[in-house]
Each structure stands twice: as C-alpha cells, then as structure tokens.
Design an enzyme around this catalytic site. Structure first.
Site, PDB file in Angstrom:
ATOM      1  N   ARG A  90       2.946 -11.009   6.018  1.00 46.91           N
ATOM      2  CA  ARG A  90       3.779 -11.717   7.006  1.00 46.91           C
ATOM      3  C   ARG A  90       5.028 -12.340   6.408  1.00 46.91           C
ATOM      4  NH1 ARG A  90      -1.384 -13.499   9.084  1.00 46.91           N
ATOM      5  NH2 ARG A  90      -2.081 -11.982  10.625  1.00 46.91           N
ATOM      6  N   LYS A 109      19.801  -7.399   8.833  1.00 49.13           N
ATOM      7  CA  LYS A 109      19.095  -6.290   9.485  1.00 49.13           C
ATOM      8  C   LYS A 109      18.258  -5.568   8.439  1.00 49.13           C
ATOM      9  CE  LYS A 109      22.083  -5.339  13.424  1.00 49.13           C
ATOM     10  NZ  LYS A 109      22.944  -4.342  14.098  1.00 49.13           N
ATOM     11  N   GLU A 151      33.598   2.159   6.144  1.00 47.55           N
ATOM     12  CA  GLU A 151      33.174   0.880   6.754  1.00 47.55           C
ATOM     13  C   GLU A 151      34.225  -0.208   6.528  1.00 47.55           C
ATOM     14  OE1 GLU A 151      30.846  -0.244   8.757  1.00 47.55           O
ATOM     15  OE2 GLU A 151      29.217   1.220   8.701  1.00 47.55           O
ATOM     16  N   LYS A 160      32.909  -9.315   7.934  1.00 49.85           N
ATOM     17  CA  LYS A 160      31.618  -9.061   8.577  1.00 49.85           C
ATOM     18  C   LYS A 160      30.846 -10.371   8.740  1.00 49.85           C
ATOM     19  CE  LYS A 160      27.383  -6.550   8.858  1.00 49.85           C
ATOM     20  NZ  LYS A 160      26.481  -5.498   8.450  1.00 49.85           N
ATOM     21  N   GLU A 198      23.354 -10.725  17.896  1.00 51.43           N
ATOM     22  CA  GLU A 198      24.036  -9.606  18.559  1.00 51.43           C
ATOM     23  C   GLU A 198      23.997  -9.688  20.082  1.00 51.43           C
ATOM     24  OE1 GLU A 198      23.616  -5.940  16.415  1.00 51.43           O
ATOM     25  OE2 GLU A 198      24.360  -4.762  18.081  1.00 51.43           O
ATOM     26  N   ARG A 232      29.098  -9.786  17.862  1.00 51.12           N
ATOM     27  CA  ARG A 232      28.626  -8.954  16.758  1.00 51.12           C
ATOM     28  C   ARG A 232      28.654  -7.461  17.078  1.00 51.12           C
ATOM     29  NH1 ARG A 232      23.308 -10.071  12.933  1.00 51.12           N
ATOM     30  NH2 ARG A 232      23.407  -8.109  11.797  1.00 51.12           N
ATOM     31  N   HIS A 276      30.117   3.643  15.729  1.00 50.62           N
ATOM     32  CA  HIS A 276      28.711   3.866  15.398  1.00 50.62           C
ATOM     33  C   HIS A 276      27.906   4.492  16.529  1.00 50.62           C
ATOM     34  CE1 HIS A 276      29.656   1.562  11.887  1.00 50.62           C
ATOM     35  NE2 HIS A 276      28.419   1.582  11.447  1.00 50.62           N
ATOM     36  N   HIS A 297      26.533   8.073   5.740  1.00 49.97           N
ATOM     37  CA  HIS A 297      26.789   7.202   6.889  1.00 49.97           C
ATOM     38  C   HIS A 297      28.291   7.049   7.164  1.00 49.97           C
ATOM     39  CE1 HIS A 297      26.223   4.015   9.773  1.00 49.97           C
ATOM     40  NE2 HIS A 297      27.007   3.215   9.072  1.00 49.97           N
TER      41      HIS A 297
END
Lengths: 351, 351
Positions: free
Chosen positions: B114, B136, B178, B213, B223, B227, B234, B255
């Site tokens: 956890r 994320k 990016e 960012k 978000e 955001r 994307h 990416h």
C-alpha cells in the site's frame, strides 16, 4: 439504523442505504455504471440489489470467489472488461460481495485510468464490520496477503443486513470473530454483550462494530499509531491463514477462523508480556473455541508459519511487532516478542 | 542549476541533486534501498550513479526496457523481487531510467504494501522534462497506454544532465518534442528560442521546461482544467503511438515522435477551429518535420487510429475533447472536433 460518518464518506445501513445510493447516482453524472459480482453474489445478492437500484446498470462483471482468486490476474480481467465496455474516468464501479471482492474491486477502481469512483456493498458479515471501513484496497501476491494495494476511500459503503441470510454459519462466525476483536481491543462491555448474544442475531451489533473501527481509523487514517490495534490477532492470524491457503493438505481457513486462532495465541503472549490476567486469557480461549473447532498444527506447520511471519507487511526492519492486550478492552502496540514464546503460544492453543 | 519546487517534493539538477539524495538517505531511516534499472540504464547509467551515492544499495532489480514491457507482468516481477528481498513498508525504491521505467517503478512503489517511498532519476531527456513532474505513475493495458496507474508523488526527482550523453539522437529528439510543446502551450518566447537552439545542446533548457510543466501542474494537480493543456498533441499522438506499437509492420515510434505528428495534426485542427494562423501552423509543421521524418499512413491505418482515439483515457462520455491552440503560447481545452476534420488533418500532415 443510523449512518456512520467515515473519513470522506458515509456508511449507510438498511433503508437509508437504498435512498443514499439512488440519491448519489442521481446527483453524479456517471458515464457508465458497472457492478462487480462473484459467482455467489451474482446468484444470491444481485437480484435483491437490482430491485433496490433505480438506474440502469451498463454491465455486470463476474469473477470467481475466494481468496485464491484475489490476485493480479483477476484484476487484469476486470481492468480489461472495464476497458472493453468503454469505461472512462467518469465511470462508477459498484462492488457487490465479500471482503475479497471489495478489496479487489476497490483496487481495480483506484488504479483504472488512475482512479474512478467506487461504492462498496459488503455482503458478508466480515466485510460489513471490517473491510467496509478504512479505505484499504488490494490483492495478494502468491500466498502473501494484501501485498499489492493502495489506501483509497469509496464514495460510500452500503450495508444491507438482509444479505446475511444468504450466508452459511461458517461465514457468520468468521465475521463474529472480528466483532469480538473490536470488543477485545476497545470495549469490554461490547465484548461481554457479544459473548452472550446468539451469534445468528448479531445483525443489530453491526453498527457498533463499524463505529468502533471507524473511531480508530479516523484518529489515525495512515496507521502511524493507534490504528495498529486493529491488527490484534492478525500477525499470527495472517501467517496461519497464508500457510493454510498455500498448503493443499491443510483445510483453507476463513479469515475470521484464522484470526480467532491468532487472538488466542496473541492473548497468551499478552498474558506473558503485557499483563493480561490468566482469567481473561482463559475467557478469550473459551469464547473462541466455543465457536471455532481446533486446528491441528505439528512442528513443521509451526516452523513454516513462523517463517511466513517475517513477510507480514506490518513488519519493519525485520522486527516482528505485535499488538497485545493489557486487559480486555485495552490494547498496546509495537510490542516486541521474544522468539521462544511463539512455541509456547502454539502449545497453549493446543492444550 | 536551481532546484524546482514541485507539489510535495523538489526537482534537483546536477550537483545539487547529488547532495540532496545523500542528505535524504541520511535523514530517513530506510530499512532497505533498492534500485530499479533496465538493461540499458544498468550498463550506461548505474556505474555513474553508484559513484554519486554514498550509502550501500541492498539490491538492484533489472527489467527489460521499452514500452512493450510497461505492463502488469513486469510489475509482478518487481513486486516479487521486492518481496523476496525482504522489502517492507520502510523500504525505498530508486527508479533509474526513462519514462517507461519511472512510470512503472512509481506504480510498483505506490502499490507495494500500500505504498513505499520512491525517488525518480530520469535518464532520458523526455523523462527529465516530462515524466519527472506531476506524479503520474502507471503501466499499459495491452496496447492502451497508461490505463492502469495512480497519481502519487515521489520523494524527490534528481536530474543529472550527464546521462544525456548516453542517449542516441533519436531519443534526444523525442524529448525535444515535449520541450517544444511546452513552448507551444505556454510560452512563445521559449518556442522561438528552442527552435533556434542546436538540439544537442538543450540541456540548459531542461529547467525551463520543468518549470513550465510544474507551474501548470501546481495550479491543477488533479487535471480538472488547466493541466489538460499538457495533452496538446497527445490525443492523436497517443492513438498513433498505440497503433504503431501493436502493428508489427509499422515502425514503433518513440513517444516524442508520435506526439510530434500529433502536434502537426492538432495544429491543423487549431487552425480550423480555434484561430491559429496559417503562418503559425506552417511554422509548427516545418519545425517538427525538420527533425522528424514523415511517417506513411494509408486509409486503413487512419481508420484504425481513429478507432483507438475513443479509448483514450482522457475521453469522457464518449466525446473526444482536444486541446487546441489559439496562437503559439496560448492553449484552449475541451474543444470538440467534428469527425470529418480528422481526415483533413491526416491529409495536411501528408501533403
């Protein structure tokens, strides 16, 4: 019956539960509503649930019941179904089942697209009084219980005592063991009342057990201190449960059956180390043995169980910390136990 | 170079990073320190890292590199290793690698028992400027990117620009895409500066990209609104990336290569719908095509990519929302795009 206010959500019982559910759905603009069931709850609980629920259900996902399916492979199944049925971030997952299902469903929801809303509807006595509170979600890793998971709160928990009628006596007793634990760690009067009660009429005590657990969790949501008392009986109990699960020649124990043994043994450790009287210790042993048949453990069993102990997720830095009782209703945390006492604890349980 | 204060942690760059790491370890009483690497970072980055790190490492876990291994099976491997090497709640996981590794390692740490502490050390330009900020974590589900994950913050992020020397030009360009995005959505001056810079000397701009960012994420950590602008390029970019990953006859795109295509196409949509001038649109297309070779898409490819669009996790209620540009440096969110424009966007990219 009155609702219990938990951390960020409420636990609603019986008629209030139905109203709360329908209000919540009406108020939130969910894109899809999914219900997770297992083979048992699909048969015994889903029909009654569908009658209570006013909104259409988009899909029902079914998993196999039992601790042996509380793993990442089952999560993968449910994640894939959520994805295949166009689940998105605004979807809702309703978990209808026992602790295995609500723990797993809560984890799946908490991690699908980095977290969607979920509602838990525990259908066993054990999950009503225990898993319904505290926000623990997760699955097992091999035979190690709850190794993978997160702490995340459901939108609400709904308790319908009528589901208790679908349970066999073994499952009722399993939940009863956790209720007795609530008395042992926090409330002697509750312990005394429960012991005297007919165990098939414990529905009226569900709220009291939830209130005790909730009171503890609210004071220490992240298990830094007080919350640890809920682990009484669980340090040895978990190891016993894991051991019986992974050994095909041992009967698989229900969670409450395993922690009942754990509570007898940790009661013994409490008598040796933290002042629990011999009288109280015997009362604890008698109470549990009245409802739970004794399980045979030989020396090999014991050694293997003690080996599993060190994997328990609550251990830190290799030390094994126990929650022990000072008296009935008063628990102490972070007690280190000399290794030689474990064998004595097994002997006390056997004698 | 100055550190950047993110939500609950700091991003330290270069010499400050080394000091911060060693101070953190000295201050925290971790039971074990594990380092997660992939085959590449083990070879090219681990030796340099070990020189910077004063404390002993208990175990090094190695996974296969690449998006195709960013899945639950790889997580299972790492969870099992953590468990086998006696990881407990007080253990630390240091993730040394690109975005695939830090996303996966962050998820593994956030869900092991956890949640245990983790530190990210991004080793690619892309992960330095993008994955290092925002908390994320996650892995893919089949060909669907980042379907399983949680939002959870590392203890700190450490950036060592020397690792950029270990990258091939394709990977540098992927991160550069990016960085250009950060200019397009928030800072025209930065866009102009970056376009003029030698792309192999962008290390000095890493901090600016991180700051942009971070500024966005701090204003909207979950978000709900602002955001979303980080998703420019994307929505189509992810679908293109997924499609190329699951089709063996298509070259797998990095990416940055996929979102470079996405930014050209979504630039076109911006010109059609939100007022981006033809001049700016052409400037965007030219800039990206200068560094990224054009990829061929036939009608079948396009249809399959558009089908994948609807699975993108940012879609809600079946609508496909785009982030589009009003001008260079100004992005708008939640713009619905008529389906017929998608084909035109592909044509514009091809022409």
């Amino acid at each position: 019956m009155e609702s219990v206010k938990a951390q960020s959500y409420d636990v609603h019982i019986d008629e209030l539960a139905q109203a709360a559910l329908n209000q919540h759905i009406a108020k939130n603009d969910y894109s899809k509503t999914f219900v997770l069931v297992d083979t048992n709850t699909k048969k015994y609980c889903l029909p009654a649930f569908e009658k209570k629920f006013e909104e259409p259900i988009d899909s029902i996902f079914e998993i196999e019941p039992g601790e042996e399916n509380k793993n990442i492979q089952t999560c993968l199944q449910v994640w894939e179904q959520l994805s295949n049925f166009d689940g998105d971030r605004k979807s809702l997952l309703i978990n209808l089942g026992g602790g295995v299902l609500t723990d797993l469903g809560g984890f799946v929801a908490s991690t699908f697209k980095r977290g969607i809303d979920f509602i838990n509807i525990p259908t066993t006595l054990l999950s009503m009084v225990d898993a319904s509170i505290g926000g623990k979600t997760g699955v097992d890793l091999g035979s190690l219980k709850n190794q993978i998971g997160v702490i995340n709160q459901p939108q609400m928990v709904l308790i319908f005592p009528e589901f208790l009628k679908t349970l066999d006596p073994r499952q009722i007793k399993s939940g009863y063991a956790e209720m007795l634990k609530h008395g042992l760690i926090k409330d002697k009067e509750y312990w005394d009342d429960l012991r005297r009660e007919n165990i098939f009429e414990v529905a009226s005590s569900i709220q009291k057990s939830i209130a005790i657990k909730n009171d503890v969790v609210m004071q220490d949501p992240t298990e830094k201190g007080l919350r640890k008392i809920l682990n009484f009986g669980h340090t040895l109990g978990h190891a016993i449960e894991s051991y019986c699960l992974e050994n095909y020649d041992k009967k698989t124990l229900l969670h409450g059956e395993a922690i009942a043994i754990g509570m007898i043994m940790e009661g013994f450790l409490s008598h040796k180390l933290t002042g629990l009287s011999k009288l109280c210790l015997n009362e604890i042993k008698e109470t549990f043995l009245q409802h739970f048949e004794k399980v045979d453990f030989d020396t090999n069993d014991m050694d293997a169980i003690l080996k599993l102990l060190k994997y328990d997720k609550k251990n830190s830095h290799g030390n094994i910390n126990f929650v022990l009782l000072q008296s009935i209703g008063v628990a102490l945390t972070d007690i280190k136990v000399p290794e030689n006492l474990f064998e004595e604890a097994f002997s006390y349980y056997k004698e």
